[in-house]
Design a protein around this motif. Structure first.
Motif, short mmCIF file in Angstrom:
data_model
loop_
_atom_site.label_atom_id
_atom_site.label_comp_id
_atom_site.label_asym_id
_atom_site.label_seq_id
_atom_site.Cartn_x
_atom_site.Cartn_y
_atom_site.Cartn_z
N ILE A 8 -6.86 16.39 73.69
CA ILE A 8 -7.89 17.33 74.10
C ILE A 8 -9.35 16.68 74.28
N LYS A 32 -20.11 22.05 71.21
CA LYS A 32 -19.69 23.15 70.52
C LYS A 32 -18.30 23.21 70.09
N ASP A 33 -18.13 23.43 68.99
CA ASP A 33 -16.58 23.56 68.47
C ASP A 33 -15.84 24.93 69.16
N ILE A 34 -14.97 25.01 69.76
CA ILE A 34 -14.36 26.27 70.38
C ILE A 34 -14.14 27.44 69.49
N HIS A 41 -21.78 24.82 64.62
CA HIS A 41 -20.39 24.09 64.30
C HIS A 41 -20.38 23.27 65.57
N ASN A 91 -12.17 14.58 59.56
CA ASN A 91 -10.78 14.56 58.94
C ASN A 91 -10.11 13.33 59.45
N HIS A 104 -13.88 12.45 65.57
CA HIS A 104 -14.84 13.55 65.70
C HIS A 104 -15.30 13.84 64.26
#
Ligand code: 5GP
Length: 120
Positions: A8, A32-34, A41, A91, A104
């Motif tokens: 993605i 921005k994180d979804i 975030h 992570n 990321h």
């Protein structure tokens, strides 16, 4: 692990999927994180094809590493979290619970994020 360019974030870099950009330069994109976990975030990714931090630290060019590292403070300043602080998370792999196989960092803040990991 080989890089899969159908992931993605690769599609976001190619402009195939929209994102809410907060910072961009030749080597780095931040958006921005979804599914934000705190008021702030944001995800910071290199534009190069690196699966995770292990891959990036071993194989990225010096220019990419410098750009990625410098972008963190720029984004933190831009988001207004540099002064009060934030959590920077990356992570890695299965045990690290990485869901998207493109490196990321999460910048999470804008409010207290709570303590570090707890054994479950
Ligand atoms: P990971 O678990 O791999 O460290 O984190 C992946 C992150 O990517 C998650 O926080 C998830 O909400 C975010 N994410 C997944 N798909 C999309 C998307 O299409 N757009 C954006 N902006 N964030 C995404």
């Amino acid at each position: 692990m080989a890089y899969d360019d159908s992931n993605i974030f690769a599609r976001i870099i190619r402009g195939e999927i929209p994102c809410s950009t907060v910072y961009e330069d030749d080597h780095v994109l931040a958006f921005k994180d979804i599914q934000p976990q705190r008021r702030v975030h944001v995800l910071i990714i290199p534009k190069g094809h690196y699966v995770d931090m292990t891959d990036f630290s071993a194989n990225a060019s010096d220019a990419e590493i410098v750009a990625y590292t410098r972008a963190i403070s720029r984004v933190a300043e831009k988001l207004g979290v540099a002064e009060n602080g934030y959590r920077l998370i990356t992570n890695t792999g299965v045990d690290g619970h990485q869901e998207v196989p493109h490196l990321h960092f999460h910048i999470v803040g804008g409010e207290p994020v709570g303590p570090m990991l707890k054994r479950t």
